[in-house]
Design an enzyme around this catalytic site. Structure first.
Site, PDB file in Angstrom:
ATOM      1  N   ASP A 141      18.179 -35.614 -11.230  1.00 52.64           N
ATOM      2  CA  ASP A 141      19.385 -35.596 -10.742  1.00 52.64           C
ATOM      3  C   ASP A 141      19.876 -34.983  -9.270  1.00 52.64           C
ATOM      4  O   ASP A 141      18.905 -34.640  -8.938  1.00 52.64           O
ATOM      5  CB  ASP A 141      20.612 -35.257 -11.668  1.00 52.64           C
ATOM      6  CG  ASP A 141      20.384 -33.882 -12.071  1.00 52.64           C
ATOM      7  OD1 ASP A 141      19.457 -33.026 -11.408  1.00 52.64           O
ATOM      8  OD2 ASP A 141      20.913 -33.328 -13.256  1.00 52.64           O
ATOM      9  N   VAL A 201       0.874  -1.091   0.106  1.00 50.06           N
ATOM     10  CA  VAL A 201       0.049  -0.087  -0.127  1.00 50.06           C
ATOM     11  C   VAL A 201       1.002   0.989  -0.157  1.00 50.06           C
ATOM     12  O   VAL A 201       0.654   2.188  -0.907  1.00 50.06           O
ATOM     13  CB  VAL A 201      -1.186   0.030   1.141  1.00 50.06           C
ATOM     14  CG1 VAL A 201      -1.823   1.396   1.163  1.00 50.06           C
ATOM     15  CG2 VAL A 201      -1.907  -1.179   0.975  1.00 50.06           C
TER      16      VAL A 201
END
Lengths: 433, 433, 433
Positions: free
Chosen positions: B388, B190
């Site tokens: 992997d 804001v």
């Protein structure tokens, strides 16, 4: 800053494991990569002694690099940049990387004569980059190679190295380093995702648009070359192409390739197509029009044109627009279509602009025209785009890239001539010089 | 840099006004927040003596912080970080913040023993951050608390503080500051929107993707934790979830919560679901498939499959594709579907990879398979993904987060066991160590 | 940092070629631009002695700047900032720019009295910006203009200058420069695209969202004003508007204009509309509802409501939702609609909040209500939004901008009064002070 290395563009960064366990010849994959030619051969070949190779195979991998490159390096049609081990958080790994460097770069081993540089993964902040640079300097000195003669490329795989890229312009050229050796800035999105601790529901990699922008920007600011990371889903050619198109709009013209098939795609992607074509925005979906006897037809069902009295009703998705006549219809369609120029189109336009400039004009209008068919209705459309010096230069990039490829990759001349015709290739090599 | 604080992850940053006018007990909201437990209790509770509390109530708010935390702090199941007043442009506000700090941190008041740190809003450039750090150092010294023992978190609410985040890695650790105390980097959209002077037609907040990326990157580079700002539309649970998914793909795993209901959502959001499910890309719309007796059915009308001779016609939106047989249909569908793994799925895959690694393999294929039904046609699809070490580590984040939660939030053990089952929880706590 | 120049906002940056070959009067375009008034006159007028003017016409262009501004400058209703030649890589070009500056700024030529500053294109890193600043200082000194009295704005057209923007906050105010003179940070996307070597299939400019964010952020951090680059397709008003809306959500409130028509659009774009209206999210497409006798009707076919027993079936795209009654239907619709407030609405809300604050309230609910019709079904919907001090301030930007315009552009008073009514204008000038 000016780009100082031989290659001003790198389309493809192709990695091969340096040593695979369980094969008769652990260097088999490297050996086959070393013999790629033409469109299957990358601009940069990276024997990968890091992630692609199991940790316990890396000493053997370093030896394989020496063996294969000393045998095949001289004939390899592009640059060779082995990747060694490195990690910003592990002195142990860095020391191992240093030892491999020293060994691979020993001229008595016969490989360094064909090696253009090294790839350093997992770098951290700029001080970490300097450590790698210093090791290269020591190696060059020890082996009587020219100081700074070995290129260094880095893989950006964490926030610290993303930030370090911003400092290159001020750090390169300081008397206590040889960072002028820097060549490619490569993104490594798998490890970057790990370091950033990002999560996606399906486990696929986030798109990281800001990282790619920042890499491209740093390359521009420091005279380097930006390369995107691997695209894992080898099966998904369409996805790989879309990623490259997205990268190219960011100025990141190179990409990692994991297979010779990906190399072919990536070598072609930043080059203009052999034939131009029209696109239409079908309610949010960019669709190619089909050419039939010189008319460009839309075959989908999101856009339709109905005659209505003297005029037409154009429907796009759920939006209807009434137009009074052919001219108004053409205006509406102009907002929907765009043209993807071929190599020949681009060369034509550049030649035309150059002639106009010679004749003292600063800006000229380039026309794109076509007949478009939607349903049974055919409309002639035509659009002018103003070209001035800045437009000319901004649109020149694919040609400059083509020229860099042509100059550096004689092994691709046949493929390029077949793709574009000898004539177009010749004119593309002349224009803009 | 390594994360040095007890919590390595913060999912939820829950603010409570410290003093509300017009109530019998102005500390009523704090008192009720202090008694939240389990999924309703945030990872970080922020008694908010700044924006959530009226300016004229803030001295009373500081006293309420002392009263409520000295009474309830010991039993609160998570961390407590009050927000004090601060502003880069107002020495007056900074002085008020300093006085509140000094008072709240006085051990004789009995609250500081349960307070983990403070939140400093509206910081400016790095020199402004250092002023707040210095006040904390003086307070620690005055009250014989260990130097650097109080954590400091900041709210990034302007361009200057966004830029300051880039300097943390080099600034933290300098001998003249104690910025090692930094813990969370929080976005305050804001006030950021105000400072950036942004305008949207409806007045809703801009998405600020670059700010969130930069916050996450700075957290990675400096060993901190990235937290997104408040989501105002409390009614809009779906929107809150979408924002969190977007944040997580940027590595920003924490978010502000304004209500206990939002806390529950945000505590769960970064954790994997209890049951996995399939998604399909229905012409641009990502839709969940419905499971029925082990078959995953698409119920919408954007995708259809018709038999046609021996093969099929697959229609997605307006695109038709003819395929010759089941195999080709399965290939086409594979491009459309993706799987969201459950906690159990992730633990399974990690265990499988660990076993393979133990057995000397560096990479294995993980299979995702399902029967998918579209209209009356059922197709078996199956996809392999290579894992992997790097994949394993990148996909480990939700598990590491889960482990951090489990270790630090015994009050959530029952909820987690109910959500995932005891067995899955136990295995999730073992895997990856 | 505080904005120190007279204008706190710039909506429009309008360039005119300074000398066009082949015309009787090479200054014709400048002369006509100098006489624009009201909505057709930009906030900043930029006689462009760089890219818009052919290289061989630039000495004549400099003279035309003097001639036209000395004649028309006094009556011009807005600021005047000529663009001179400059290039980070060319000392020759920089020297030429210096000579033009010296000449144009000579008080004896009668133009500098009406010139507010200069625009420097193609700047590089911060040291390059300092060279331009130094030339301005020398010119000011030579001509007895106050040191720092000439504003300096830059065009950011490469990665180096994008990075340089991050340093402004620390560089401005150093004793050896006068960078406090900096005013606008302007994006130049054509040359930026060239420098970044980006490619798009159609040759259109990439959107460069990160560049625009970084420009806006730097403007916020250093008290400057962010302006976006030219939108080439002058015909495409809708596209120009969309770009401005996107820019405004990034805090980049100004944009380049190439024609008086674009100036009108860009002068109006950041101002709230005269009448508010409702939007509905029609399956991904944001559509305006049509007002008919106080009822807001959806006329498309992507959303429909059918009665079904006591309740309704709401269909959005392909998603069907059953709801039990009017209340539930209203709840569903609330998720789809949003309101674009008018200038009058915003002023109303601000006045209401100010009154509440006066009365000691820190937050109040603002209600947006409407009757929405879909097909034959009418539903009353109503939504509350909490306003606190921060909301109030964040939503105040369009009003502050309006006040800046009204104070600085008396020539637009009539247009504004006609657009909004005298009463609304008066109240808009009062609120928030």
């Amino acid at each position: 800053m000016e780009r100082k290395h031989a290659r001003k563009f790198v389309r493809t960064f192709f990695t091969s494991p340096t040593a695979v366990e369980g094969e008769d010849d652990s260097a088999k994959m490297m050996r086959s990569a070393a013999q790629l030619r033409g469109m299957q051969a990358p601009d940069v070949w990276v024997p990968d002694n890091e992630d692609a190779t199991a940790p316990n195979m890396r000493d053997e991998g370093a030896q394989n690099i020496i063996d294969v490159i000393s045998e095949h390096g001289e004939d390899f049609p592009a640059e060779i940049h082995p990747r060694i081990v490195w990690h910003r958080d592990s002195p142990d790994t860095r020391h191992q990387g240093f030892k491999h460097l020293m060994e691979i770069a020993d001229p008595e081993n016969g490989a360094i004569q064909h090696i253009d540089g090294f790839v350093i993964p997992e770098v951290g902040d700029i001080d970490d980059w300097k450590k790698a640079d210093e090791f290269l300097t020591i190696v060059e000195n020890e082996h009587d190679l020219g100081e700074g003669s070995l290129a260094m490329s880095v893989i950006v795989e964490c926030g610290a190295s993303e930030l370090a890229m911003e400092e290159l312009r001020t750090e390169i050229g300081r008397p206590s380093n040889n960072l002028e050796r820097l060549f490619m800035l490569v993104n490594g999105e798998v490890d970057y995702t790990k370091s950033m601790r990002a999560i996606t529901p399906t486990g696929e990699l986030p798109p990281w648009p800001e990282l790619r922008h920042n890499t491209s920007r740093a390359a521009d600011a420091a005279g380097l070359i930006a390369v995107d990371g691997p695209y894992d889903d080898i099966r998904d050619v369409e996805g790989y192409r879309e990623r490259m198109t997205d990268n190219q709009a960011k100025g990141q013209l190179g990409i990692w390739s994991l297979t010779p098939g990906q190399v072919v795609e990536a070598n072609k992607s930043p080059l203009p197509p052999a034939a131009g074509y029209w696109l239409i925005d079908a309610a949010g979906d960019e669709v190619e029009l089909d050419e039939e006897d010189g008319v460009w037809a839309y075959k989908g069902d999101r856009i339709s044109v109905e005659e209505s009295g003297d005029g037409y009703v154009l429907t796009v998705g759920t939006d209807e627009t009434e137009v009074a006549d052919d001219d108004e219809l053409a205006q509406e369609l102009l907002d929907l279509v765009s043209y993807v120029p071929s190599m020949n189109d681009i060369v034509d336009s550049m030649e035309e602009f150059e002639a106009a400039k010679e004749a003292g004009k600063g800006a000229i209008a380039m026309t794109q025209a076509a007949t478009v068919r939607i349903g049974d209705v055919e409309v002639d459309i035509s659009r002018d785009r103003m070209w001035d010096e800045a437009t000319y230069q901004a649109l020149q990039t694919p040609i400059t890239l083509f020229q860099d490829v042509y100059d550096n990759r004689p092994d691709q001349h046949d493929d390029l001539a077949e793709l574009y015709s000898e004539d177009v290739v010749e004119r593309a090599m002349e224009v803009g010089n």
